[in-house]
Design a protein around this motif. Sequence first.
Motif, PDB file in Angstrom:
ATOM      1  N   THR A  77      73.307 -38.873  89.340  1.00 49.63           N
ATOM      2  CA  THR A  77      72.234 -40.052  89.031  1.00 49.63           C
ATOM      3  C   THR A  77      73.259 -41.330  89.354  1.00 49.63           C
ATOM      4  O   THR A  77      74.673 -41.478  89.579  1.00 49.63           O
ATOM      5  CB  THR A  77      71.918 -40.029  87.456  1.00 49.63           C
ATOM      6  N   VAL A  78      72.674 -42.560  89.322  1.00 48.13           N
ATOM      7  CA  VAL A  78      73.168 -43.786  89.504  1.00 48.13           C
ATOM      8  C   VAL A  78      73.074 -44.741  88.104  1.00 48.13           C
ATOM      9  O   VAL A  78      72.093 -44.690  87.625  1.00 48.13           O
ATOM     10  CB  VAL A  78      72.658 -44.673  90.648  1.00 48.13           C
ATOM     11  N   GLN A  79      74.186 -45.161  87.537  1.00 48.06           N
ATOM     12  CA  GLN A  79      74.094 -45.769  86.242  1.00 48.06           C
ATOM     13  C   GLN A  79      73.733 -47.232  86.530  1.00 48.06           C
ATOM     14  O   GLN A  79      73.961 -47.735  87.533  1.00 48.06           O
ATOM     15  CB  GLN A  79      75.594 -45.666  85.566  1.00 48.06           C
ATOM     16  N   ASN A  80      73.328 -47.819  85.303  1.00 46.78           N
ATOM     17  CA  ASN A  80      72.780 -49.282  85.440  1.00 46.78           C
ATOM     18  C   ASN A  80      73.959 -50.063  85.639  1.00 46.78           C
ATOM     19  O   ASN A  80      73.714 -50.896  86.754  1.00 46.78           O
ATOM     20  CB  ASN A  80      72.281 -49.807  84.178  1.00 46.78           C
ATOM     21  N   ASP A  81      75.215 -50.018  85.253  1.00 48.54           N
ATOM     22  CA  ASP A  81      76.331 -50.645  85.661  1.00 48.54           C
ATOM     23  C   ASP A  81      76.724 -50.545  87.193  1.00 48.54           C
ATOM     24  O   ASP A  81      76.835 -51.664  87.808  1.00 48.54           O
ATOM     25  CB  ASP A  81      77.461 -50.406  84.579  1.00 48.54           C
ATOM     26  N   THR A  82      76.435 -49.624  87.724  1.00 51.43           N
ATOM     27  CA  THR A  82      76.676 -49.208  89.126  1.00 51.43           C
ATOM     28  C   THR A  82      75.510 -49.943  90.027  1.00 51.43           C
ATOM     29  O   THR A  82      76.063 -50.733  91.083  1.00 51.43           O
ATOM     30  CB  THR A  82      76.642 -47.854  89.486  1.00 51.43           C
ATOM     31  N   ILE A  83      74.487 -49.861  89.432  1.00 51.25           N
ATOM     32  CA  ILE A  83      73.187 -50.695  90.236  1.00 51.25           C
ATOM     33  C   ILE A  83      73.711 -52.080  90.219  1.00 51.25           C
ATOM     34  O   ILE A  83      73.618 -52.802  91.181  1.00 51.25           O
ATOM     35  CB  ILE A  83      72.009 -50.448  89.649  1.00 51.25           C
ATOM     36  N   LYS A  84      74.036 -52.660  89.132  1.00 50.62           N
ATOM     37  CA  LYS A  84      74.380 -54.234  88.723  1.00 50.62           C
ATOM     38  C   LYS A  84      75.490 -54.512  89.843  1.00 50.62           C
ATOM     39  O   LYS A  84      75.369 -55.474  90.378  1.00 50.62           O
ATOM     40  CB  LYS A  84      74.577 -54.465  87.436  1.00 50.62           C
ATOM     41  N   ASN A  85      76.402 -53.520  89.962  1.00 50.97           N
ATOM     42  CA  ASN A  85      77.538 -54.082  90.894  1.00 50.97           C
ATOM     43  C   ASN A  85      77.202 -54.190  92.226  1.00 50.97           C
ATOM     44  O   ASN A  85      77.540 -55.037  93.105  1.00 50.97           O
ATOM     45  CB  ASN A  85      78.628 -52.937  90.891  1.00 50.97           C
ATOM     46  N   MET A  86      76.177 -53.141  92.671  1.00 49.59           N
ATOM     47  CA  MET A  86      75.812 -52.969  94.054  1.00 49.59           C
ATOM     48  C   MET A  86      74.937 -54.384  94.563  1.00 49.59           C
ATOM     49  O   MET A  86      75.039 -54.862  95.249  1.00 49.59           O
ATOM     50  CB  MET A  86      75.073 -51.816  94.154  1.00 49.59           C
ATOM     51  N   GLU A  87      74.093 -54.633  93.220  1.00 49.92           N
ATOM     52  CA  GLU A  87      73.379 -55.963  93.479  1.00 49.92           C
ATOM     53  C   GLU A  87      74.212 -57.066  93.670  1.00 49.92           C
ATOM     54  O   GLU A  87      73.907 -58.076  94.429  1.00 49.92           O
ATOM     55  CB  GLU A  87      72.087 -56.025  92.366  1.00 49.92           C
ATOM     56  N   LYS A  88      75.125 -57.131  92.734  1.00 51.32           N
ATOM     57  CA  LYS A  88      76.124 -58.438  92.806  1.00 51.32           C
ATOM     58  C   LYS A  88      76.731 -58.693  94.023  1.00 51.32           C
ATOM     59  O   LYS A  88      76.830 -59.887  94.708  1.00 51.32           O
ATOM     60  CB  LYS A  88      77.186 -58.178  91.678  1.00 51.32           C
ATOM     61  N   TYR A  89      76.863 -57.455  95.021  1.00 54.90           N
ATOM     62  CA  TYR A  89      77.406 -57.727  96.462  1.00 54.90           C
ATOM     63  C   TYR A  89      76.310 -57.786  97.615  1.00 54.90           C
ATOM     64  O   TYR A  89      76.488 -57.482  98.622  1.00 54.90           O
ATOM     65  CB  TYR A  89      78.392 -56.543  96.731  1.00 54.90           C
ATOM     66  N   ASN A  90      74.883 -57.668  96.843  1.00 57.58           N
ATOM     67  CA  ASN A  90      73.709 -57.870  97.968  1.00 57.58           C
ATOM     68  C   ASN A  90      73.526 -56.665  98.625  1.00 57.58           C
ATOM     69  O   ASN A  90      72.821 -56.648  99.763  1.00 57.58           O
ATOM     70  CB  ASN A  90      74.020 -59.200  98.865  1.00 57.58           C
TER      71      ASN A  90
END
Length: 71
Positions: A2-15
Amino acid sequence: MTVQNDTIKNMEKYNFDVTNADDKPVDLAKINDAPKGTQYDLRIKNHIVQDQMTGKEVVTSVNDLFAPAAA
């Protein structure tokens, strides 16, 4: 996997985002529910970084690149 919410937030942070074959954003929290054989594109600012990835490849790549560092 799975992908954790913190990981998704980091990904979005870098577009970065993940899209399906129709170029629509994918909810990474639900990627394991997609039909087998579905393919995805990993993108940065709408430019393809890697295309035709399986769900497992997407999860592995996103976790490797964006998961918060272990303490």
